[in-house]
Design a protein around this motif. Structure first.
Motif, PDB file in Angstrom:
ATOM      1  N   SER A 171       0.854  -1.190   0.000  1.00 31.32           N
ATOM      2  CA  SER A 171       0.000   0.000   0.000  1.00 31.32           C
ATOM      3  C   SER A 171       0.886   1.236   0.000  1.00 31.32           C
ATOM      4  O   SER A 171       2.063   1.170   0.325  1.00 31.32           O
ATOM      5  CB  SER A 171      -0.882  -0.001   1.239  1.00 31.32           C
ATOM      6  OG  SER A 171      -0.079   0.171   2.387  1.00 31.32           O
ATOM      7  N   GLU A 253      -5.762   8.079  -6.401  1.00 30.14           N
ATOM      8  CA  GLU A 253      -6.766   7.192  -5.831  1.00 30.14           C
ATOM      9  C   GLU A 253      -6.468   5.721  -6.114  1.00 30.14           C
ATOM     10  O   GLU A 253      -6.981   4.846  -5.443  1.00 30.14           O
ATOM     11  CB  GLU A 253      -8.164   7.582  -6.331  1.00 30.14           C
ATOM     12  CG  GLU A 253      -8.472   7.229  -7.794  1.00 30.14           C
ATOM     13  CD  GLU A 253      -7.699   8.054  -8.799  1.00 30.14           C
ATOM     14  OE1 GLU A 253      -7.070   9.047  -8.409  1.00 30.14           O
ATOM     15  OE2 GLU A 253      -7.719   7.695  -9.993  1.00 30.14           O
ATOM     16  N   ARG A 254      -5.580   5.455  -7.101  1.00 26.06           N
ATOM     17  CA  ARG A 254      -5.160   4.083  -7.383  1.00 26.06           C
ATOM     18  C   ARG A 254      -3.884   3.741  -6.614  1.00 26.06           C
ATOM     19  O   ARG A 254      -3.246   2.729  -6.909  1.00 26.06           O
ATOM     20  CB  ARG A 254      -4.911   3.901  -8.887  1.00 26.06           C
ATOM     21  CG  ARG A 254      -6.102   4.202  -9.778  1.00 26.06           C
ATOM     22  CD  ARG A 254      -7.183   3.159  -9.667  1.00 26.06           C
ATOM     23  NE  ARG A 254      -6.679   1.818  -9.908  1.00 26.06           N
ATOM     24  CZ  ARG A 254      -7.306   0.715  -9.482  1.00 26.06           C
ATOM     25  NH1 ARG A 254      -8.426   0.815  -8.803  1.00 26.06           N
ATOM     26  NH2 ARG A 254      -6.803  -0.468  -9.728  1.00 26.06           N
ATOM     27  N   GLN A 255      -3.493   4.612  -5.690  1.00 29.39           N
ATOM     28  CA  GLN A 255      -2.276   4.440  -4.902  1.00 29.39           C
ATOM     29  C   GLN A 255      -1.043   4.362  -5.788  1.00 29.39           C
ATOM     30  O   GLN A 255      -0.132   3.566  -5.562  1.00 29.39           O
ATOM     31  CB  GLN A 255      -2.376   3.217  -3.981  1.00 29.39           C
ATOM     32  CG  GLN A 255      -3.584   3.295  -3.078  1.00 29.39           C
ATOM     33  CD  GLN A 255      -3.489   2.410  -1.857  1.00 29.39           C
ATOM     34  OE1 GLN A 255      -2.414   2.086  -1.374  1.00 29.39           O
ATOM     35  NE2 GLN A 255      -4.635   2.015  -1.333  1.00 29.39           N
TER      36      GLN A 255
ATOM     37  N   SER B  61      -9.960  -1.401 -12.599  1.00 26.74           N
ATOM     38  CA  SER B  61     -10.483  -0.230 -11.893  1.00 26.74           C
ATOM     39  C   SER B  61     -11.448  -0.626 -10.785  1.00 26.74           C
ATOM     40  O   SER B  61     -11.803   0.196  -9.951  1.00 26.74           O
ATOM     41  CB  SER B  61     -11.187   0.702 -12.879  1.00 26.74           C
ATOM     42  OG  SER B  61     -12.258   0.015 -13.499  1.00 26.74           O
ATOM     43  N   PRO B  64      -8.744  -2.274  -5.582  1.00 33.62           N
ATOM     44  CA  PRO B  64      -7.715  -1.325  -5.156  1.00 33.62           C
ATOM     45  C   PRO B  64      -6.384  -1.581  -5.876  1.00 33.62           C
ATOM     46  O   PRO B  64      -6.062  -2.734  -6.198  1.00 33.62           O
ATOM     47  CB  PRO B  64      -7.571  -1.606  -3.657  1.00 33.62           C
ATOM     48  CG  PRO B  64      -8.847  -2.265  -3.266  1.00 33.62           C
ATOM     49  CD  PRO B  64      -9.302  -3.037  -4.466  1.00 33.62           C
ATOM     50  N   GLY B  65      -5.625  -0.503  -6.120  1.00 37.17           N
ATOM     51  CA  GLY B  65      -4.344  -0.608  -6.821  1.00 37.17           C
ATOM     52  C   GLY B  65      -3.419  -1.684  -6.272  1.00 37.17           C
ATOM     53  O   GLY B  65      -2.918  -2.513  -7.035  1.00 37.17           O
ATOM     54  N   ASP B  67      -4.038  -4.387  -4.619  1.00 36.18           N
ATOM     55  CA  ASP B  67      -4.567  -5.735  -4.895  1.00 36.18           C
ATOM     56  C   ASP B  67      -4.248  -6.135  -6.329  1.00 36.18           C
ATOM     57  O   ASP B  67      -3.841  -7.265  -6.604  1.00 36.18           O
ATOM     58  CB  ASP B  67      -6.092  -5.766  -4.696  1.00 36.18           C
ATOM     59  CG  ASP B  67      -6.467  -5.675  -3.234  1.00 36.18           C
ATOM     60  OD1 ASP B  67      -5.532  -5.528  -2.408  1.00 36.18           O
ATOM     61  OD2 ASP B  67      -7.665  -5.732  -2.920  1.00 36.18           O
ATOM     62  N   TRP B  68      -4.486  -5.183  -7.251  1.00 38.77           N
ATOM     63  CA  TRP B  68      -4.196  -5.449  -8.658  1.00 38.77           C
ATOM     64  C   TRP B  68      -2.712  -5.760  -8.839  1.00 38.77           C
ATOM     65  O   TRP B  68      -2.339  -6.721  -9.519  1.00 38.77           O
ATOM     66  CB  TRP B  68      -4.593  -4.249  -9.513  1.00 38.77           C
ATOM     67  CG  TRP B  68      -4.274  -4.420 -10.959  1.00 38.77           C
ATOM     68  CD1 TRP B  68      -3.168  -3.962 -11.609  1.00 38.77           C
ATOM     69  CD2 TRP B  68      -5.041  -5.141 -11.930  1.00 38.77           C
ATOM     70  NE1 TRP B  68      -3.197  -4.337 -12.920  1.00 38.77           N
ATOM     71  CE2 TRP B  68      -4.343  -5.064 -13.154  1.00 38.77           C
ATOM     72  CE3 TRP B  68      -6.258  -5.835 -11.882  1.00 38.77           C
ATOM     73  CZ2 TRP B  68      -4.803  -5.649 -14.321  1.00 38.77           C
ATOM     74  CZ3 TRP B  68      -6.718  -6.419 -13.056  1.00 38.77           C
ATOM     75  CH2 TRP B  68      -6.009  -6.330 -14.253  1.00 38.77           C
TER      76      TRP B  68
END
Lengths: 268, 202
Positions: A171, A253-255, B61, B64-65, B67-68
């Motif tokens: 994250s 928002e997509r980190q 999309s 969450p980024g 996870d992808w």
């Protein structure tokens, strides 16, 4: 016990010291005299002005005036944080971040200090509120400025490390946690050092002032301890808040790390 | 798992539409600066992009980024180690199949800076697969390796691909290697991804 009043002549005599230093600077061709005289004039002018403002302020007990002056102080402090950014790049909402962090941290510590620790009546009396807020704010401001600087410099030099950690599915928070920790530690050093050396290396200014004004040293010392604790707490929390907010602003928002959202030259 | 790029929009490239089937390896070649790395970064959702990417029908999309990116794992051409030793980058260092890549377990304990580029590259591959990603995106994964270790990496990726039915996208300058590892070949020319029929010709 009251302080021995200074006359205008006393101040002018002390001003002679600055003139003497300036003359020496001219004599030795140090080129300092211009800056020196301007700064000395500013000190005299600004402080006299503050003296008038505080005199007027202390004469009222209207809390609205305290809030107004406090807000003005916050705005100036947040602006100063922006000006102290030396990194080539800065993220855009530095001012807003500093303002929010300083407001939440210093204002809540101030209210706690006045209501619980000191307990004067009324608690918002400007004679207590304004000087204490100034001390909290001044230190927290330096801490936040240092922390944001360290954060930005590290993000710049360690971009690939952050991206590598993102690639491995970490994250945004985890990807920058090392940099955040380094920034907090770096920014807290002056405050912690000030606590560690208080009274040994230097006599803190507020305590010295109280003693000069006739307060018994033990009373002045108690106030100084209280102030140092509250300064350290508000500085630490302001730094953490500012780092949290600014870290979020580095990512979308997509980190993803969005270096393109940073802009050159923080001083706008 | 199937990887599908649907009108993927990357700066400097025409929209890319491409499906990589479960267990399939697709190669992409192209001159330096042609956008190969940008394309892989977009697929890993590290850079903003247009269009949509699907993993077995799940849209990028919609999750969450992080996870992808755990599912669609990118091995960059230049890997970074942020702790002193390699061991600290692994969740379960004891269970690593180091032998498959001819790595002595002792390299995990050495300062990363003292390892050879080849050792680091093989360790990076182990780090990439430790969370069992569904897709591998490999950007020049054997650039620093000798012939024997290149063969080991190729075998390792093939085994992973077959065992996990994982789509693999492999970028390289080495055409012979691309012929060995991939069954479909593409080239990036002037910002467009074009299929190469059969063997990528010299």
């Amino acid at each position: 016990m009251t302080v021995h009043a200074l006359s205008h002549w006393d101040l002018m005599a002390a001003g002679l010291l600055i003139i003497l230093l300036g003359a020496t600077s001219i004599w030795l061709e140090l080129g300092l005299q211009r800056q020196l005289f301007v700064a000395a004039l500013r000190t005299a002018g600004q402080l006299l002005l503050v003296g008038f403002v505080l005199s007027a302020l202390f004469a009222t007990t209207n809390p609205l005036w305290v809030v107004l002056v406090g807000t003005l102080m916050l705005l100036i402090a947040a602006r100063e944080v922006v000006h102290r950014q030396t990194s080539r790049l800065a993220y855009k909402p530095t001012f807003a971040t500093a303002f929010v962090a300083l407001l939440l941290s210093c204002a809540s510590v101030l209210v706690l200090t006045l209501l619980v620790f000191i307990g004067n009546q009324p608690w918002y009396a400007p004679r207590y509120a304004i000087p204490i807020f100034g001390m909290l704010l001044g230190n927290a401001m330096t801490g936040v400025a240092l922390a944001l600087n360290t954060l930005m410099q590290n993000v710049l030099t360690r971009t690939r490390e952050i991206e590598q950690r993102l690639m491995l599915g970490e994250s945004r928070q985890l990807a920058v946690v090392d940099i955040q920790r380094a920034s907090i530690r770096n920014a807290m050093i002056p405050t912690i050092n000030a606590m560690a050396t208080a009274g040994v290396v230097s006599l803190p200014g507020m305590m010295t002032g109280q003693i000069l004004a006739g307060t018994p040293p033990l009373e002045a010392v108690k106030y100084q301890i209280l102030i140092m604790f509250t300064i350290t707490a508000s500085t630490g929390f302001a730094i953490m808040l500012a780092l949290r907010v600014s870290t979020r602003a580095l990512f979308d928002e997509r980190q993803r790390l969005r270096m393109d959202r940073l802009h050159r030259d923080a001083r706008t | 798992m199937q990887l599908r790029l649907n009108d993927l929009g990357v700066a400097g490239l025409a929209a890319v539409t491409l499906s990589v089937e479960p267990g399939e390896c697709v190669s992409i070649e192209g001159p330096s600066g042609s956008g190969k790395t940008s394309l892989l970064r977009a697929v890993a959702d590290l850079d903003p992009h247009g269009g949509e990417i699907y993993l077995n029908g799940d849209a990028c999309s919609a999750m969450p980024g992080p996870d992808w990116r755990r599912r669609v794992a990118l091995l960059p051409a230049e890997v970074v180690w942020w702790r002193d030793t390699a061991r600290e980058h692994f969740k379960d260092p004891a269970a690593l199949p180091t032998a498959a890549l001819q790595l002595d377990a002792a390299v995990l304990e050495q300062p990363v800076g003292e390892l050879s580029t080849g050792q680091r590259q093989r360790l990076a591959l182990l780090r990439l697969v430790q969370h069992e990603p569904a897709v591998l995106l490999l950007d020049e994964p054997t650039a620093a390796l000798d012939e024997a270790n290149t063969a080991r990496v190729e075998a390792f990726v093939q085994a992973y691909r077959e065992q996990h039915a994982a789509p693999v996208v492999w970028i390289s300058h080495d055409r012979e290697q691309l012929c060995r590892v991939a069954s479909r070949h593409y080239a990036l020319n002037d910002g467009a991804l074009e299929p190469l029929s059969g063997r990528p010709g010299p």
